[in-house]
Design a protein around this motif. Structure first.
Motif, PDB file in Angstrom:
ATOM      1  N   TRP A 246       0.849  -1.187   0.000  1.00  0.00           N
ATOM      2  CA  TRP A 246       0.000   0.000   0.000  1.00  0.00           C
ATOM      3  C   TRP A 246       0.891   1.244   0.000  1.00  0.00           C
ATOM      4  O   TRP A 246       1.033   1.929   1.001  1.00  0.00           O
ATOM      5  CB  TRP A 246      -0.939  -0.009   1.202  1.00  0.00           C
ATOM      6  CG  TRP A 246      -1.920  -1.136   1.148  1.00  0.00           C
ATOM      7  CD1 TRP A 246      -1.808  -2.342   1.750  1.00  0.00           C
ATOM      8  CD2 TRP A 246      -3.146  -1.153   0.416  1.00  0.00           C
ATOM      9  NE1 TRP A 246      -2.877  -3.137   1.440  1.00  0.00           N
ATOM     10  CE2 TRP A 246      -3.730  -2.425   0.619  1.00  0.00           C
ATOM     11  CE3 TRP A 246      -3.808  -0.231  -0.401  1.00  0.00           C
ATOM     12  CZ2 TRP A 246      -4.944  -2.789   0.047  1.00  0.00           C
ATOM     13  CZ3 TRP A 246      -5.026  -0.597  -0.974  1.00  0.00           C
ATOM     14  CH2 TRP A 246      -5.576  -1.855  -0.744  1.00  0.00           C
ATOM     15  N   ASN A 247       1.503   1.513  -1.147  1.00  0.00           N
ATOM     16  CA  ASN A 247       2.448   2.619  -1.243  1.00  0.00           C
ATOM     17  C   ASN A 247       2.303   3.301  -2.595  1.00  0.00           C
ATOM     18  O   ASN A 247       1.385   2.995  -3.373  1.00  0.00           O
ATOM     19  CB  ASN A 247       3.885   2.108  -1.035  1.00  0.00           C
ATOM     20  CG  ASN A 247       4.195   0.902  -1.925  1.00  0.00           C
ATOM     21  OD1 ASN A 247       3.688   0.799  -3.042  1.00  0.00           O
ATOM     22  ND2 ASN A 247       5.004  -0.020  -1.421  1.00  0.00           N
ATOM     23  N   ILE A 248       3.220   4.213  -2.882  1.00  0.00           N
ATOM     24  CA  ILE A 248       3.146   5.004  -4.106  1.00  0.00           C
ATOM     25  C   ILE A 248       3.241   4.131  -5.348  1.00  0.00           C
ATOM     26  O   ILE A 248       2.683   4.478  -6.405  1.00  0.00           O
ATOM     27  CB  ILE A 248       4.268   6.080  -4.107  1.00  0.00           C
ATOM     28  CG1 ILE A 248       4.094   7.039  -5.289  1.00  0.00           C
ATOM     29  CG2 ILE A 248       5.646   5.432  -4.134  1.00  0.00           C
ATOM     30  CD1 ILE A 248       2.816   7.813  -5.288  1.00  0.00           C
ATOM     31  N   ARG A 249       3.882   2.982  -5.268  1.00  0.00           N
ATOM     32  CA  ARG A 249       3.993   2.106  -6.430  1.00  0.00           C
ATOM     33  C   ARG A 249       2.621   1.556  -6.821  1.00  0.00           C
ATOM     34  O   ARG A 249       2.264   1.510  -8.000  1.00  0.00           O
ATOM     35  CB  ARG A 249       4.967   0.973  -6.141  1.00  0.00           C
ATOM     36  CG  ARG A 249       6.347   1.454  -5.713  1.00  0.00           C
ATOM     37  CD  ARG A 249       7.287   0.304  -5.427  1.00  0.00           C
ATOM     38  NE  ARG A 249       8.570   0.784  -4.900  1.00  0.00           N
ATOM     39  CZ  ARG A 249       9.636   0.031  -4.732  1.00  0.00           C
ATOM     40  NH1 ARG A 249       9.584  -1.265  -5.044  1.00  0.00           N
ATOM     41  NH2 ARG A 249      10.759   0.538  -4.250  1.00  0.00           N
ATOM     42  N   LEU A 250       1.858   1.118  -5.820  1.00  0.00           N
ATOM     43  CA  LEU A 250       0.508   0.615  -6.087  1.00  0.00           C
ATOM     44  C   LEU A 250      -0.382   1.722  -6.639  1.00  0.00           C
ATOM     45  O   LEU A 250      -1.100   1.518  -7.626  1.00  0.00           O
ATOM     46  CB  LEU A 250      -0.093   0.048  -4.803  1.00  0.00           C
ATOM     47  CG  LEU A 250      -1.553  -0.406  -4.909  1.00  0.00           C
ATOM     48  CD1 LEU A 250      -1.686  -1.546  -5.897  1.00  0.00           C
ATOM     49  CD2 LEU A 250      -2.093  -0.813  -3.538  1.00  0.00           C
ATOM     50  N   TRP A 251      -0.326   2.913  -6.029  1.00  0.00           N
ATOM     51  CA  TRP A 251      -1.179   4.017  -6.485  1.00  0.00           C
ATOM     52  C   TRP A 251      -0.793   4.443  -7.898  1.00  0.00           C
ATOM     53  O   TRP A 251      -1.664   4.774  -8.710  1.00  0.00           O
ATOM     54  CB  TRP A 251      -1.076   5.206  -5.532  1.00  0.00           C
ATOM     55  CG  TRP A 251      -1.332   4.871  -4.097  1.00  0.00           C
ATOM     56  CD1 TRP A 251      -0.548   5.186  -3.023  1.00  0.00           C
ATOM     57  CD2 TRP A 251      -2.439   4.130  -3.564  1.00  0.00           C
ATOM     58  NE1 TRP A 251      -1.085   4.690  -1.860  1.00  0.00           N
ATOM     59  CE2 TRP A 251      -2.247   4.035  -2.164  1.00  0.00           C
ATOM     60  CE3 TRP A 251      -3.564   3.530  -4.124  1.00  0.00           C
ATOM     61  CZ2 TRP A 251      -3.144   3.380  -1.326  1.00  0.00           C
ATOM     62  CZ3 TRP A 251      -4.452   2.867  -3.291  1.00  0.00           C
ATOM     63  CH2 TRP A 251      -4.245   2.808  -1.919  1.00  0.00           C
TER      64      TRP A 251
END
Length: 343
Positions: A246-251
């Motif tokens: 749940w971090n910037i990579r997923l978003w």
């Protein structure tokens, strides 16, 4: 009511430019986190596939043509040049340069498409006409702007700087890259433009056999996903890079995959309502949005060379579009005259 309907394409294009600009900003954040770009791009096309395939089935289930080898091959080429290859080239270039630079170079796309079109004999040079001269001079102007943006800095423009820096201070891409990185980044960005130009030409051919843009975009997303995944598996052996969390990579993967798919559809709608030149005319807006966001929030420096180069690229874009518009009007009048003679 008529005025509201006339404003609809303008509003849609404003939305698309904001969405595309925010995709670039998201990727800049992801790059600063040390993400493996091939892996992130593979996830992006996974999301894009998950969005577009159901839309294609829902809206075009009665219009989906039989999947011949020709259509599959066209989809493979569109997925390669407009998806997996183009995306990897552009975002690797962003890691070496900046989000502003990549957005500026994208404005060269009409000029580079003109060059590719001439090489495959889909465009005519016609240097003796005003339209032909405009396209040639606009292309030269845009290329000169890209070189100025790459090789010349000049003094920094500091009055737009703010104290808000959202990127981590230890980001390896936070500082201005070395000159050799900028040259490599410029080469990758131009290669990405040529890749997209080839995609535009193939997509035009594919639209003749697959008229529903949801279907063609869905097929392109599927092909891009498989191609980018195979490439990522070949170059990235660190399996921790495949864990998003749940971090910037997923978003970034979720947002860019969803927006990338929907923006293609919105642009296709606007192109049908107002024509491709209307769509292209909004491209510089994304450059303004990304440049302001990068200077204000991402601690990027804006230099005189960057500003002058971007202005030359945008001026070249509009000169090429003017020439193309004049050429299209001439061909339309010739077609009308030919039809009148036949009747």
């Amino acid at each position: 009511m008529a005025q509201a309907n006339g404003m609809t394409p303008v509003i849609l294009m404003l939305v698309t430019q904001v969405a595309l600009a925010s995709v670039n900003i998201f990727f800049k954040f992801a790059i600063s986190s040390g993400v493996s770009l091939p892996v992130l791009i593979a996830y992006r096309f996974l999301v894009s596939t998950a969005v577009m395939v159901p839309l294609a089935f829902f809206f075009c289930r009665d219009k989906i043509p039989k999947m011949t080898w020709k259509i599959i091959f066209q989809g493979f080429l569109c997925g390669l040049f407009g998806g997996s290859l183009g995306q990897n080239l552009f975002f690797e270039s962003m890691a070496l340069t900046s989000a502003t630079y990549i957005t500026a170079v994208l404005n060269l796309l009409p000029a580079i498409t003109f060059i590719v079109g001439i090489s495959v004999r889909l465009e005519r040079l016609e240097f003796g006409t005003a339209a032909g001269k405009a396209k040639v001079f606009g292309t030269i102007m845009g290329m000169g702007g890209a070189m100025l943006f790459t090789f010349y800095k000049g003094f920094s423009i500091d009055f737009l700087q703010s104290n808000i820096h959202l990127l981590p201070r230890n980001s390896i891409h936070l500082a201005l890259p070395a000159s050799d990185h900028r040259v490599l980044g410029a080469f990758l960005a131009l290669a990405g433009c040529f890749s997209y130009a080839i995609w535009i030409i193939i997509q035009a051919k594919m639209s003749e056999t697959v008229p529903c843009h949801y279907t063609s975009t869905g097929l392109m997303s599927v092909m891009s996903f498989f191609q980018s995944t195979i490439y990522a598996l070949c170059v990235e052996r660190d399996w921790s890079q495949w864990k998003l969390g749940w971090n910037i990579r997923l978003w970034t993967a979720a947002y860019s995959g969803t927006m990338g798919a929907l923006v293609v559809t919105l642009m296709a709608i606007c192109s049908r309502l107002k024509g491709p030149l209307f769509v292209s005319a909004f491209a510089p807006l994304m450059l303004i949005i990304v440049a302001l966001a990068s200077v204000l929030f991402l601690d990027e420096k804006l230099y005189l060379g960057s500003l002058l180069g971007a202005m030359l690229i945008v001026c070249g874009l509009y000169v090429v579009l003017w020439g193309k518009n004049k050429e299209m009007k001439k061909r339309m009048s010739e077609l009308v005259l030919s039809n009148e003679i036949q009747t």
